[in-house]
Design a protein around this motif. Sequence first.
Motif, mmCIF file in Angstrom:
data_model
loop_
_atom_site.group_PDB
_atom_site.id
_atom_site.type_symbol
_atom_site.label_atom_id
_atom_site.label_comp_id
_atom_site.label_asym_id
_atom_site.label_seq_id
_atom_site.Cartn_x
_atom_site.Cartn_y
_atom_site.Cartn_z
ATOM 1 N N ILE A 124 0.840 -1.215 0.000
ATOM 2 C CA ILE A 124 0.000 0.000 0.000
ATOM 3 C C ILE A 124 0.868 1.256 0.000
ATOM 4 O O ILE A 124 0.598 2.206 -0.741
ATOM 5 C CB ILE A 124 -0.965 -0.009 1.198
ATOM 6 C CG1 ILE A 124 -2.028 -1.079 0.996
ATOM 7 C CG2 ILE A 124 -1.617 1.356 1.392
ATOM 8 C CD1 ILE A 124 -2.849 -1.358 2.229
ATOM 9 N N ALA A 125 1.909 1.272 0.802
ATOM 10 C CA ALA A 125 2.789 2.440 0.870
ATOM 11 C C ALA A 125 3.484 2.687 -0.468
ATOM 12 O O ALA A 125 3.594 3.840 -0.911
ATOM 13 C CB ALA A 125 3.821 2.259 1.983
ATOM 14 N N LEU A 126 3.943 1.628 -1.113
ATOM 15 C CA LEU A 126 4.594 1.801 -2.419
ATOM 16 C C LEU A 126 3.627 2.338 -3.466
ATOM 17 O O LEU A 126 3.969 3.251 -4.237
ATOM 18 C CB LEU A 126 5.190 0.469 -2.882
ATOM 19 C CG LEU A 126 6.432 -0.006 -2.133
ATOM 20 C CD1 LEU A 126 6.825 -1.403 -2.586
ATOM 21 C CD2 LEU A 126 7.584 0.966 -2.333
ATOM 22 N N VAL A 127 2.422 1.803 -3.504
ATOM 23 C CA VAL A 127 1.427 2.276 -4.474
ATOM 24 C C VAL A 127 1.059 3.727 -4.191
ATOM 25 O O VAL A 127 1.014 4.560 -5.111
ATOM 26 C CB VAL A 127 0.173 1.365 -4.447
ATOM 27 C CG1 VAL A 127 -0.980 1.978 -5.224
ATOM 28 C CG2 VAL A 127 0.523 -0.015 -4.990
ATOM 29 N N ARG A 128 0.807 4.060 -2.943
ATOM 30 C CA ARG A 128 0.426 5.436 -2.603
ATOM 31 C C ARG A 128 1.558 6.417 -2.861
ATOM 32 O O ARG A 128 1.329 7.531 -3.344
ATOM 33 C CB ARG A 128 -0.016 5.519 -1.141
ATOM 34 C CG ARG A 128 -1.354 4.838 -0.915
ATOM 35 C CD ARG A 128 -1.897 5.111 0.455
ATOM 36 N NE ARG A 128 -2.181 6.542 0.585
ATOM 37 C CZ ARG A 128 -2.073 7.219 1.718
ATOM 38 N NH1 ARG A 128 -1.715 6.600 2.827
ATOM 39 N NH2 ARG A 128 -2.345 8.497 1.767
ATOM 40 N N ALA A 129 2.800 6.023 -2.555
ATOM 41 C CA ALA A 129 3.948 6.898 -2.800
ATOM 42 C C ALA A 129 4.136 7.132 -4.296
ATOM 43 O O ALA A 129 4.419 8.254 -4.734
ATOM 44 C CB ALA A 129 5.201 6.294 -2.193
ATOM 45 N N ARG A 130 3.968 6.098 -5.094
ATOM 46 C CA ARG A 130 4.103 6.238 -6.551
ATOM 47 C C ARG A 130 3.015 7.155 -7.104
ATOM 48 O O ARG A 130 3.292 8.031 -7.940
ATOM 49 C CB ARG A 130 4.027 4.854 -7.205
ATOM 50 C CG ARG A 130 4.071 4.880 -8.692
ATOM 51 C CD ARG A 130 5.429 5.306 -9.200
ATOM 52 N NE ARG A 130 5.386 5.354 -10.649
ATOM 53 C CZ ARG A 130 6.046 6.213 -11.368
ATOM 54 N NH1 ARG A 130 6.848 7.078 -10.797
ATOM 55 N NH2 ARG A 130 5.943 6.201 -12.670
ATOM 56 N N ARG A 131 1.793 6.964 -6.650
ATOM 57 C CA ARG A 131 0.701 7.823 -7.110
ATOM 58 C C ARG A 131 0.935 9.281 -6.723
ATOM 59 O O ARG A 131 0.657 10.200 -7.504
ATOM 60 C CB ARG A 131 -0.631 7.341 -6.548
ATOM 61 C CG ARG A 131 -1.105 6.054 -7.198
ATOM 62 C CD ARG A 131 -2.380 5.554 -6.598
ATOM 63 N NE ARG A 131 -3.456 6.530 -6.803
ATOM 64 C CZ ARG A 131 -4.585 6.507 -6.141
ATOM 65 N NH1 ARG A 131 -4.824 5.595 -5.227
ATOM 66 N NH2 ARG A 131 -5.518 7.414 -6.375
ATOM 67 N N ALA A 132 1.459 9.517 -5.533
ATOM 68 C CA ALA A 132 1.738 10.886 -5.094
ATOM 69 C C ALA A 132 2.854 11.511 -5.920
ATOM 70 O O ALA A 132 2.787 12.698 -6.271
ATOM 71 C CB ALA A 132 2.114 10.887 -3.612
ATOM 72 N N THR A 133 3.854 10.729 -6.262
ATOM 73 C CA THR A 133 4.958 11.238 -7.089
ATOM 74 C C THR A 133 4.458 11.623 -8.478
ATOM 75 O O THR A 133 4.812 12.679 -9.010
ATOM 76 C CB THR A 133 6.070 10.174 -7.203
ATOM 77 O OG1 THR A 133 6.530 9.864 -5.896
ATOM 78 C CG2 THR A 133 7.221 10.666 -8.046
ATOM 79 N N VAL A 134 3.627 10.772 -9.062
ATOM 80 C CA VAL A 134 3.066 11.070 -10.379
ATOM 81 C C VAL A 134 2.191 12.316 -10.316
ATOM 82 O O VAL A 134 2.262 13.188 -11.193
ATOM 83 C CB VAL A 134 2.278 9.851 -10.918
ATOM 84 C CG1 VAL A 134 1.461 10.214 -12.148
ATOM 85 C CG2 VAL A 134 3.224 8.708 -11.219
ATOM 86 N N ALA A 135 1.379 12.446 -9.284
ATOM 87 C CA ALA A 135 0.509 13.620 -9.141
ATOM 88 C C ALA A 135 1.330 14.894 -8.978
ATOM 89 O O ALA A 135 1.000 15.934 -9.578
ATOM 90 C CB ALA A 135 -0.428 13.433 -7.953
ATOM 91 N N ARG A 136 2.395 14.847 -8.196
ATOM 92 C CA ARG A 136 3.259 16.033 -8.030
ATOM 93 C C ARG A 136 3.904 16.415 -9.346
ATOM 94 O O ARG A 136 4.007 17.600 -9.688
ATOM 95 C CB ARG A 136 4.328 15.760 -6.973
ATOM 96 C CG ARG A 136 3.811 15.788 -5.573
ATOM 97 C CD ARG A 136 4.928 15.578 -4.565
ATOM 98 N NE ARG A 136 4.379 15.450 -3.244
ATOM 99 C CZ ARG A 136 4.687 14.511 -2.381
ATOM 100 N NH1 ARG A 136 5.584 13.592 -2.685
ATOM 101 N NH2 ARG A 136 4.131 14.475 -1.193
ATOM 102 N N ARG A 137 4.365 15.427 -10.102
ATOM 103 C CA ARG A 137 4.999 15.678 -11.390
ATOM 104 C C ARG A 137 3.999 16.311 -12.360
ATOM 105 O O ARG A 137 4.345 17.263 -13.076
ATOM 106 C CB ARG A 137 5.539 14.361 -11.952
ATOM 107 C CG ARG A 137 6.631 14.545 -12.956
ATOM 108 C CD ARG A 137 7.231 13.226 -13.384
ATOM 109 N NE ARG A 137 7.910 12.582 -12.278
ATOM 110 C CZ ARG A 137 7.957 11.273 -12.099
ATOM 111 N NH1 ARG A 137 7.360 10.458 -12.936
ATOM 112 N NH2 ARG A 137 8.604 10.763 -11.074
#
Length: 155
Positions: A124-137
Amino acid sequence: MQPTTVISNNRRGLTAFGAALVTLIIGAVGAVADVAVFGSLGWIFGVLFVLACLGTALRTHVDDLVGVVIMPPLAYAAITVAVGFLHPATGSGGGLRTKAIDIGSELILRAPSLLIAELLVIVIALVRARRATVARRERARAMAARARREGGPSR
């Protein structure tokens, strides 16, 4: 926009400390229920512990996900050590050595619930962190494109 959380009453989510506190409380409730019903830790503790870890991993703010990944083994150890010390499986007799054996037994025998909880939290942490990185980008690209359209300085 995310809904407000019941515990933190804001959209940001739980902090790592709040997640640890929620997991400790829910895990302790499961441990008390198991000791009251079965006399030792069992499936009630395991299910509530996994659900608490899962819920906190889903509701914790993205910036605090590292703390949430570290939290399950620490909360698990705290709860099982407390149960092993306060309610030893071999009874109240014996000394420190018997208590240490009881605590070790509880730590080892309940390990599947810890492993399940830890694996779920990591995924869950990996998926959420990846989604947050994509959203910030994406937000940064949109801001740069808007600045270029408006003729402002670009970064």
